[in-house]
Write an enzyme that holds these catalytic residues in place. Structure first.
Site, mmCIF file in Angstrom:
data_model
loop_
_atom_site.group_PDB
_atom_site.id
_atom_site.type_symbol
_atom_site.label_atom_id
_atom_site.label_comp_id
_atom_site.label_asym_id
_atom_site.label_seq_id
_atom_site.Cartn_x
_atom_site.Cartn_y
_atom_site.Cartn_z
ATOM 1 N N HIS A 1 0.837 -1.203 0.000
ATOM 2 C CA HIS A 1 0.000 0.000 0.000
ATOM 3 C C HIS A 1 0.874 1.257 0.000
ATOM 4 O O HIS A 1 1.599 1.492 0.959
ATOM 5 C CB HIS A 1 -0.899 -0.044 1.239
ATOM 6 C CG HIS A 1 -1.965 0.990 1.272
ATOM 7 N ND1 HIS A 1 -2.585 1.358 2.428
ATOM 8 C CD2 HIS A 1 -2.544 1.739 0.300
ATOM 9 C CE1 HIS A 1 -3.495 2.275 2.174
ATOM 10 N NE2 HIS A 1 -3.492 2.524 0.889
ATOM 11 N N HIS B 1 -0.676 11.153 -2.440
ATOM 12 C CA HIS B 1 -1.995 10.695 -1.985
ATOM 13 C C HIS B 1 -2.979 11.850 -1.854
ATOM 14 O O HIS B 1 -4.101 11.788 -2.345
ATOM 15 C CB HIS B 1 -1.855 9.964 -0.639
ATOM 16 C CG HIS B 1 -3.159 9.477 -0.102
ATOM 17 N ND1 HIS B 1 -3.995 10.274 0.649
ATOM 18 C CD2 HIS B 1 -3.794 8.284 -0.215
ATOM 19 C CE1 HIS B 1 -5.078 9.583 0.971
ATOM 20 N NE2 HIS B 1 -4.979 8.373 0.465
HETATM 21 O O1 G3P Z 1 -6.577 1.380 -3.306
HETATM 22 C C1 G3P Z 1 -6.623 1.082 -1.970
HETATM 23 C C2 G3P Z 1 -6.322 2.288 -1.139
HETATM 24 O O2 G3P Z 1 -5.143 2.883 -1.584
HETATM 25 C C3 G3P Z 1 -7.419 3.294 -1.166
HETATM 26 O O3 G3P Z 1 -7.310 4.231 -0.168
HETATM 27 O O4 G3P Z 1 -6.818 6.445 0.729
HETATM 28 O O5 G3P Z 1 -5.097 4.695 0.822
HETATM 29 O O6 G3P Z 1 -5.657 5.731 -1.338
HETATM 30 P P1 G3P Z 1 -6.161 5.321 0.012
HETATM 31 MG MG MG Z 2 -4.469 4.654 -2.720
#
Ligand code: G3P
Ligand code: MG
Length: 251
Positions: free
Chosen positions: A15, A57
């Protein structure tokens, strides 16, 4: 004719690289993910003022760099000078906000695959998708799938790049319920959906799987071994991990 891409999802997807171990969405974080043995990473991508797809992000630079304001208001040359590691290490670093192109090269050199989350600044959704499409359409050495919470982005990537693999992300059931998610996925040939951990139940997973849609699960905290095991046992295909150290080699 361009060949339709086929779907091969791993159990674990890093992630934002491995965001609990390194500053998120940086070359360092993605390199670390591949060094640890992950084969897929997720990154958040949006364009700068001069239309360069970059990894970030948030809409603004404030949380993860020593800059401030909206990323869309600055050319990449300016953004690249910011420190994208200080928020994590609490001291000055040479870590910078990378371009998507840097990461495509990194993945190619490491046999790593990529989930590009289309994370546009508002009003730049179509331009964002177009710029990302331009630099990914001829990449065949690595697997890429696209995802987004944003309907404009999902529709645009589906139109521009129909042979791509795509995933609609859902954080809650306020705007779309589970039946909406399934019909959106079927209507736009989205082979994957991504759910917030809080939405996951065995019944929901069963219902989605009946429509032959793969499921990824994400959380704002690291998903631990016990939850991961439960998710896989009810049919979840992949989970996004912030720190894979306890999970590697277990599935
Ligand atoms: O794609 C999964 C996740 O990345 C979505 O949430 O806020 O971490 O981008 P976020
Ligand atoms: Mg994401």
């Amino acid at each position: 004719m361009t060949q339709k891409k086929t779907l091969k999802l791993p159990k674990l997807i890093g992630h934002r690289g491995v965001k609990d171990l390194c500053p998120e969405n940086t070359i360092e974080s993605i390199t670390k993910a591949f060094d640890l043995g992950l084969t897929y990473v997720e990154i958040d991508v949006k364009i700068s003022k001069d239309r360069v797809p970059i990894l970030l992000h948030d809409d603004t630079l404030d949380r993860t760099t020593n800059g401030s304001g909206l990323a869309i208001d600055y050319d990449y040359e300016i953004i690249k000078k910011l420190d994208a590691g200080k928020f994590f290490y609490k001291e000055n670093t040479n870590i910078f906000v990378p371009k998507l192109e840097d990461i495509l090269n990194l993945c190619t050199n490491n046999n790593g695959n990529l989930n590009i989350e289309l994370k546009p600044n508002k009003k730049f959704e179509k331009e964002n998708v177009y710029q990302i499409y331009k630099i990914t359409k001829n990449i065949n050495q690595i697997d890429i799938f696209f995802s987004s919470f944003d309907m404009i982005s999902i529709l645009e990537i589906s139109k521009l790049y129909p042979q791509s693999i795509r995933s609609f992300l859902l954080d809650d059931f306020k705007e779309y319920n589970i039946d909406d998610l399934i019909s959106i996925s079927i209507n736009h040939d989205l082979k994957i959906c991504g759910l917030n951990i809080d939405l996951v139940t065995a019944d929901i997973i069963k219902k989605i799987k009946k429509s032959n849609i793969a499921i990824t699960v994400y959380s704002d905290k690291n998903i631990n071994l016990s939850s991961a095991t439960d998710f896989f046992s009810i049919g979840v295909d992949s989970i996004f991990v912030d720190n894979p150290l306890d999970l590697l080699g277990k599935f």
